[in-house]
Design a protein around this motif. Structure first.
Motif, PDB file in Angstrom:
ATOM      1  N   SER A 102       0.862  -1.198   0.154  1.00 35.24           N
ATOM      2  CA  SER A 102      -0.145   0.056  -0.139  1.00 35.24           C
ATOM      3  C   SER A 102       0.898   1.498  -0.047  1.00 35.24           C
ATOM      4  N   ALA A 103       0.245   2.385  -0.293  1.00 33.70           N
ATOM      5  CA  ALA A 103       1.048   3.647  -0.306  1.00 33.70           C
ATOM      6  C   ALA A 103       1.678   4.259   0.920  1.00 33.70           C
ATOM      7  N   ARG A 104       1.034   3.690   2.148  1.00 34.90           N
ATOM      8  CA  ARG A 104       1.754   4.209   3.379  1.00 34.90           C
ATOM      9  C   ARG A 104       2.578   2.898   3.803  1.00 34.90           C
ATOM     10  N   SER A 105       2.852   1.821   3.234  1.00 27.44           N
ATOM     11  CA  SER A 105       3.437   0.789   3.706  1.00 27.44           C
ATOM     12  C   SER A 105       4.983   1.181   4.213  1.00 27.44           C
ATOM     13  N   GLN A 106       5.409   0.658   5.182  1.00 24.57           N
ATOM     14  CA  GLN A 106       6.889   0.939   5.651  1.00 24.57           C
ATOM     15  C   GLN A 106       7.750  -0.259   5.125  1.00 24.57           C
ATOM     16  N   TYR A 107       7.223  -1.194   4.372  1.00 21.17           N
ATOM     17  CA  TYR A 107       8.058  -2.146   3.802  1.00 21.17           C
ATOM     18  C   TYR A 107       9.150  -1.659   2.719  1.00 21.17           C
ATOM     19  N   LYS A 108       9.951  -2.039   2.616  1.00 21.67           N
ATOM     20  CA  LYS A 108      10.822  -1.758   1.362  1.00 21.67           C
ATOM     21  C   LYS A 108      11.331  -2.836   0.414  1.00 21.67           C
ATOM     22  N   ARG A 109      11.820  -2.820  -0.722  1.00 22.78           N
ATOM     23  CA  ARG A 109      11.916  -3.656  -1.612  1.00 22.78           C
ATOM     24  C   ARG A 109      13.018  -4.488  -1.352  1.00 22.78           C
ATOM     25  N   GLY A 110      12.881  -5.955  -1.319  1.00 28.88           N
ATOM     26  CA  GLY A 110      13.968  -6.932  -0.735  1.00 28.88           C
ATOM     27  C   GLY A 110      15.054  -6.935  -1.589  1.00 28.88           C
ATOM     28  N   ILE A 111      16.169  -7.781  -1.185  1.00 27.71           N
ATOM     29  CA  ILE A 111      17.326  -7.797  -1.753  1.00 27.71           C
ATOM     30  C   ILE A 111      17.246  -8.636  -3.021  1.00 27.71           C
ATOM     31  N   TRP A 112      16.140  -9.559  -3.236  1.00 28.44           N
ATOM     32  CA  TRP A 112      15.937 -10.142  -4.293  1.00 28.44           C
ATOM     33  C   TRP A 112      15.945  -9.495  -5.546  1.00 28.44           C
ATOM     34  N   PHE A 113      15.395  -8.280  -5.678  1.00 25.78           N
ATOM     35  CA  PHE A 113      15.338  -7.315  -6.712  1.00 25.78           C
ATOM     36  C   PHE A 113      16.830  -6.999  -7.353  1.00 25.78           C
ATOM     37  N   GLU A 114      17.874  -6.781  -6.395  1.00 22.59           N
ATOM     38  CA  GLU A 114      19.083  -6.576  -6.560  1.00 22.59           C
ATOM     39  C   GLU A 114      19.655  -7.749  -7.229  1.00 22.59           C
ATOM     40  N   SER A 115      19.257  -8.851  -7.040  1.00 20.87           N
ATOM     41  CA  SER A 115      20.078 -10.078  -7.668  1.00 20.87           C
ATOM     42  C   SER A 115      19.621 -10.378  -8.883  1.00 20.87           C
ATOM     43  N   ILE A 125      15.804   0.633 -12.739  1.00 22.46           N
ATOM     44  CA  ILE A 125      14.760   0.864 -11.782  1.00 22.46           C
ATOM     45  C   ILE A 125      14.446  -0.089 -11.169  1.00 22.46           C
ATOM     46  N   ILE A 126      14.546  -1.515 -11.507  1.00 22.78           N
ATOM     47  CA  ILE A 126      13.831  -2.450 -10.657  1.00 22.78           C
ATOM     48  C   ILE A 126      14.944  -2.971  -9.773  1.00 22.78           C
ATOM     49  N   THR A 127      16.312  -2.835 -10.128  1.00 18.27           N
ATOM     50  CA  THR A 127      17.144  -3.356  -9.120  1.00 18.27           C
ATOM     51  C   THR A 127      17.888  -2.488  -8.191  1.00 18.27           C
ATOM     52  N   GLU A 128      17.506  -1.106  -8.297  1.00 18.96           N
ATOM     53  CA  GLU A 128      17.992   0.013  -7.396  1.00 18.96           C
ATOM     54  C   GLU A 128      17.222  -0.424  -6.159  1.00 18.96           C
ATOM     55  N   LEU A 129      17.882  -0.707  -4.944  1.00 16.40           N
ATOM     56  CA  LEU A 129      17.394  -0.718  -3.696  1.00 16.40           C
ATOM     57  C   LEU A 129      17.196   0.517  -2.878  1.00 16.40           C
ATOM     58  N   ASP A 130      18.192   1.641  -2.942  1.00 12.46           N
ATOM     59  CA  ASP A 130      18.259   2.758  -2.585  1.00 12.46           C
ATOM     60  C   ASP A 130      16.801   3.721  -2.762  1.00 12.46           C
ATOM     61  N   LEU A 131      15.987   3.757  -1.557  1.00  7.88           N
ATOM     62  CA  LEU A 131      14.708   4.251  -1.595  1.00  7.88           C
ATOM     63  C   LEU A 131      14.592   5.447  -2.459  1.00  7.88           C
ATOM     64  N   ASN A 132      15.394   6.286  -1.754  1.00  9.36           N
ATOM     65  CA  ASN A 132      15.304   7.999  -2.445  1.00  9.36           C
ATOM     66  C   ASN A 132      15.832   7.832  -4.080  1.00  9.36           C
ATOM     67  N   LYS A 133      16.691   7.098  -4.319  1.00  9.53           N
ATOM     68  CA  LYS A 133      16.997   7.097  -5.843  1.00  9.53           C
ATOM     69  C   LYS A 133      16.215   6.356  -6.351  1.00  9.53           C
TER      70      LYS A 133
END
Length: 514
Positions: A102-115, A125-133
């Protein structure tokens, strides 16, 4: 003062054989201790025994190409939350996943994406884990899919759907009524996405072949990445830049992944050297991204994502829905009849507009049911539990745990879709009310939600709204081999081959007057 021998002192006093045995013993001790720590963290969550200690179970399951069957069977055995790795769990229902994305979720994208990185030079854009970037970059990319650009996308979709109809008709006229319809859909999708992304289609459809070997490349690249990304060792090795530079494909290669990346590199460099770019209107997505300030390398990296994301997902949904329509005579005929009546009433043009398509109630139900029963995404896209942990389906999950979604199981959840959830039945989406609304919201999660929503959702929905109308107003389809209509393998996404059909002109539609 008492002194203690160092490790080097001990090793010097041992023979080579004894040293090797000592290394093996220490390694085994480390592995046993780390496995025990890993098991303890999620000891209260059920799952396969091997998955409690090792990520090999997840790797092996995805690598089989039957992950959709194995994961769904495992989900039904262990319940709504189960363990797929030492620090990873799987969920499969709307109520569990929707708050996570959801829009207000505190979760972040997992390290699976970087792999999922297949270009060591940087993150897409899909493998960038830094939230701000990631957020800043996504806002720049999003402009190509919104506002007046939606109209441009629709015109491109119309162009390539018409080209696909013409290509099928050419096959028929040349006596090739039996054709690999799945491959034709893929060729059209590649041409659409390459023209939208770079302003130049690869002309797979016109040449009736995989021009640059892109499709054959994805058949080994996607399964490999989607399996290996579950292994920490893979992430560690890929993080070793020096090693990767030595063995990774080069943009000067003449085939494979390197050749593909070389094409994108050349297209991007040419565009950045285009002196007219600042004074002319944008022609494609790369133009729009450059105007938004996206650097050259990021453009190249995101183009490498646009192709698989834009081709494989829509192509899978289209092929899967078409297969189920061919295997369901009553649904097939009802779909054709709705199109026939809409043409006779003058309610749809040629090609059909997105707005007109939305007025076809049964077709919309068919599209939603196709998206459900043949969800383009099977498994993956993990999110990381925030610090402090969370409660999922009544189960406490510690912070840092990866949460995966089993899309295949979610879309066949009997609590959401009824006892016939494994059956292709578009009628379940007709009408209104809370149950239908809930089913629609669940199917919409195929594209993510909130800040995790898919960039290309608008494009994908537009195309699905149009594609089946254009195919069914022109042709009739019959499976060539009902016992084995295609070859399909399930990884994180799907690989489909040999989807052969007999396609003929629909003479009944040609006589309908609007």
């Amino acid at each position: 003062m008492m002194t203690f021998p160092t490790t080097s002192d001990i090793m010097e006093g041992l023979s080579w054989t004894q040293s090797m045995l000592a290394v093996v013993a220490l390694t085994s001790l480390w592995y046993t201790a780390s496995s025990a720590v890993a098991w303890y963290k999620l000891r209260h969550i059920p799952g396969p025994l091997m998955a409690s200690f090792s990520n090999i179970w997840a790797f092996k399951t995805v690598w089989t190409g039957k992950s959709h069957e194995i994961l769904t069977a495992t989900q039904r055995k262990y319940g709504s939350v189960w363990r797929i790795g030492p620090d990873a769990i799987v969920v499969s229902d709307y109520e569990a996943w929707n708050p996570i994305v959801s829009a207000r979720s505190q979760y972040k994208r997992g390290i699976w994406f970087e792999s999922l990185r297949f270009d060591y030079r940087g993150a897409s854009i899909i493998t960038e884990l830094d939230l701000n970037k990631h957020n800043k970059r996504k806002s720049k990319l999003m402009t190509a899919f919104t506002g007046k650009n939606v109209f441009i996308i629709e015109k491109k979709i119309d162009k390539w759907l018409t080209a696909m109809v013409n290509a099928i008709r050419t096959h028929i006229e040349n006596g090739r009524e039996t054709m690999d319809i799945g491959k034709i859909i893929q060729y059209m999708q590649v041409d659409l996405v390459t023209e939208l992304g770079m302003g130049r289609a690869w002309n797979d459809l016109a040449e009736d072949k995989d021009q640059y070997g892109y499709l054959s490349m994805t058949e080994w690249l996607l399964p490999s990445l989607q399996s290996l990304c579950h292994l920490p060792l893979w992430r560690m090795l890929y993080g070793w830049t020096w090693l990767v530079k030595q063995v990774a494909p080069k943009t000067t290669d003449r085939d494979g992944l390197g050749f593909f990346l070389g094409i994108l590199e050349s297209e991007t460099k040419n565009r950045f050297n285009d002196s007219t770019l600042k004074t002319r209107a944008p022609n494609d997505m790369m133009d729009m991204w450059i105007q938004q300030g996206l650097p050259e390398m990021e453009c190249q990296l995101d183009l490498s994502l646009l192709l698989p994301a834009g081709t494989e997902t829509v192509a899978m949904m289209a092929r899967g829905t078409l297969l189920h329509l061919m295997n369901s005579p009553a649904i097939y005929q009802r779909t054709k009849q709705e199109i026939r009546e809409a043409i006779a009433a003058g309610r749809i043009s040629s090609p059909i507009t997105n707005e007109e398509a939305l007025s076809l109630e049964y077709m919309q139900a068919v599209i939603r049911e196709g998206l459900r029963i043949m969800c383009p995404v099977n498994f993956g896209f993990s999110k990381e539990v925030p610090a402090g942990g969370d409660t999922i389906c009544g189960t406490y999950v510690p912070g840092g745990t990866a949460v995966f979604l089993n899309y295949h199981a979610m879309m066949r959840n009997k609590q959401s879709f009824g006892e016939d959830a494994d059956t292709f039945r578009p009628e379940r989406f007709l009408g209104s009310g809370p149950e239908v609304s809930h089913m629609i919201k669940t199917v919409d999660l195929s594209f993510g939600n909130g800040r995790f929503v898919c960039l290309g959702k608008v494009m994908a929905v537009q195309e699905m709204n149009k594609l089946f109308v254009e195919l069914f107003r022109n042709f009739d389809f019959q499976s060539v081999n009902p016992e084995k209509p295609w070859s399909r393998e399930g990884y994180g996404t799907w690989i489909v081959n040999d989807f052969w059909a007999r396609v003929t002109e629909d003479k009944t539609m040609s006589g309908v007057k609007g």
